[in-house]
Enzyme design. Structure first.
Site, PDB file in Angstrom:
ATOM      1  N   CYS A  77      -4.788   8.264   2.569  1.00 54.12           N
ATOM      2  CA  CYS A  77      -4.803   7.510   4.403  1.00 54.12           C
ATOM      3  C   CYS A  77      -6.313   7.600   5.375  1.00 54.12           C
ATOM      4  O   CYS A  77      -5.296   8.532   5.997  1.00 54.12           O
ATOM      5  CB  CYS A  77      -4.235   6.697   5.101  1.00 54.12           C
ATOM      6  SG  CYS A  77      -4.660   4.791   6.315  1.00 54.12           S
ATOM      7  N   GLY A  94      -4.978   6.975   8.792  1.00 54.24           N
ATOM      8  CA  GLY A  94      -3.665   7.343   8.837  1.00 54.24           C
ATOM      9  C   GLY A  94      -3.702   8.566   9.795  1.00 54.24           C
ATOM     10  O   GLY A  94      -2.704   8.979   9.829  1.00 54.24           O
ATOM     11  N   CYS A 140     -12.555   3.058   7.304  1.00 50.18           N
ATOM     12  CA  CYS A 140     -11.510   4.069   5.974  1.00 50.18           C
ATOM     13  C   CYS A 140     -12.585   4.714   6.569  1.00 50.18           C
ATOM     14  O   CYS A 140     -13.123   5.562   5.904  1.00 50.18           O
ATOM     15  CB  CYS A 140     -11.961   3.393   5.330  1.00 50.18           C
ATOM     16  SG  CYS A 140     -11.626   3.425   3.937  1.00 50.18           S
ATOM     17  N   HIS A 148      -3.082   1.860  13.674  1.00 47.96           N
ATOM     18  CA  HIS A 148      -1.691   2.041  13.422  1.00 47.96           C
ATOM     19  C   HIS A 148      -0.202   2.475  13.997  1.00 47.96           C
ATOM     20  O   HIS A 148      -0.579   2.961  15.440  1.00 47.96           O
ATOM     21  CB  HIS A 148      -1.978   3.680  13.090  1.00 47.96           C
ATOM     22  CG  HIS A 148      -2.827   3.658  12.043  1.00 47.96           C
ATOM     23  ND1 HIS A 148      -2.824   4.037  10.598  1.00 47.96           N
ATOM     24  CD2 HIS A 148      -4.579   3.693  12.401  1.00 47.96           C
ATOM     25  CE1 HIS A 148      -4.089   3.871  10.099  1.00 47.96           C
ATOM     26  NE2 HIS A 148      -5.276   4.341  10.927  1.00 47.96           N
ATOM     27  N   GLU A 153      -0.550   0.565   3.732  1.00 45.62           N
ATOM     28  CA  GLU A 153      -1.659  -0.138   4.421  1.00 45.62           C
ATOM     29  C   GLU A 153      -2.146  -1.557   5.059  1.00 45.62           C
ATOM     30  O   GLU A 153      -1.839  -2.240   4.231  1.00 45.62           O
ATOM     31  CB  GLU A 153      -3.448   0.536   3.564  1.00 45.62           C
ATOM     32  CG  GLU A 153      -3.809   1.776   3.659  1.00 45.62           C
ATOM     33  CD  GLU A 153      -5.327   2.257   3.452  1.00 45.62           C
ATOM     34  OE1 GLU A 153      -5.501   1.546   4.023  1.00 45.62           O
ATOM     35  OE2 GLU A 153      -4.968   3.146   3.049  1.00 45.62           O
TER      36      GLU A 153
END
Length: 271
Positions: free
Chosen positions: A209, A212, A74, A151, A200
């Site tokens: 994110c 992301g 994260c 992703h 997410e």
């Protein structure tokens, strides 16, 4: 027994941080993480972050999404933990080692190199990850990349026109992604700026994110849409992502502490 926690956020992507580097305060599992993350009956957050000792880094960071599932990485939490720790550190995560440096109300995070192999995402079967020959209700040919977690990035004319709240969970759970996937929709404004929204995996729509943003910039650079230093505008604010010629990703952006408190695990059914 009460357990201390610190509530933090990076651009509105919020975390409950529990520091167990000195001693174990609570055994974290899926049920407890989900209970703590619940915004009606718990503390409320997108992710629960557990800090533990590490044999290979300064400490280990474990990440539990709002549904209680443990995930590998994260980016926003990494900046928050850099601020929490207060000095440069190497952090062990399920997605690999990160290097963080706090400063200017946030942090820089060296995220490592992206992985592009279909088995690295992973996908259910081999295909071109740079332009997957798949579509979901108008969203088509995503770029799939693993930047610590998986992703799928779709480039669209306008991110606000995509019903990501309904399409996100469908794509996340598609059998082609056996371990699930984070879903991003990005629009390129210029060679150094894109806008992005992310569904997410295990958390839903979030205000920001970090991984992301990294994935979107990697995808944009690899497709020749942007230069290698890009400002990413998310609903919660902006991040600056660098993707250098050697394949290293660096993320820069803010993080903040919201408040501190404590909880009794027994209140959530934990032993």
């Amino acid at each position: 027994m009460r357990v201390d926690f610190t509530k933090m956020h990076g651009l509105g992507n919020d975390f409950v941080v529990i520091d167990q580097r000195a001693r174990e305060n609570v055994h974290m599992d899926r049920a407890l993480a989900a209970a703590l993350a619940d915004r009606n009956t718990g503390i409320g957050c997108d992710q629960v972050i557990l800090l533990e000792p590490s044999e290979v880094a300064d400490f280990r960071m474990r990440i539990f999404n709002a549904d209680g599932g443990e995930v590998e990485a994260c980016g926003n939490a990494s900046r928050a933990i850099a601020l929490f720790h207060g000095s440069a550190a190497r952090i062990e995560t399920g997605g690999g080692l990160l290097e963080v440096t706090p400063g200017n109300g946030g942090a820089a995070v060296a995220m490592g190199r992206p992985r592009f192999g279909w088995e690295d995402i992973p996908l259910d079967y081999a295909m071109d990850t740079s332009e997957m020959p798949l579509s979901w209700d108008g969203l088509e040919r995503p770029f799939a990349v693993n930047v610590g977690n998986p992703h799928a990035v779709f480039f669209v004319p306008a991110i606000e026109d995509v019903e990501l709240g309904s399409l996100g969970p469908t794509i996340e759970r598609d059998p082609v992604f056996p371990e699930g996937v984070n879903v991003g929709v990005a629009s390129v404004a210029s060679r150094d700026r894109i806008s992005l929204r992310v569904w997410e995996r295990g958390a839903g729509l979030t205000r920001a994110c970090g991984t992301g943003a990294c994935a979107a910039v990697v995808a944009a650079v690899e497709r020749g849409l942007t230069d290698r230093i890009v400002t990413v505008a998310l609903p919660g604010g902006e991040l600056v992502i660098s993707y250098d010629e050697d394949g290293q990703i660096t993320m820069r952006g803010p993080a903040s502490e919201s408040f501190r408190g404590s909880f009794d695990p027994a209140d959530y059914g934990a032993a």
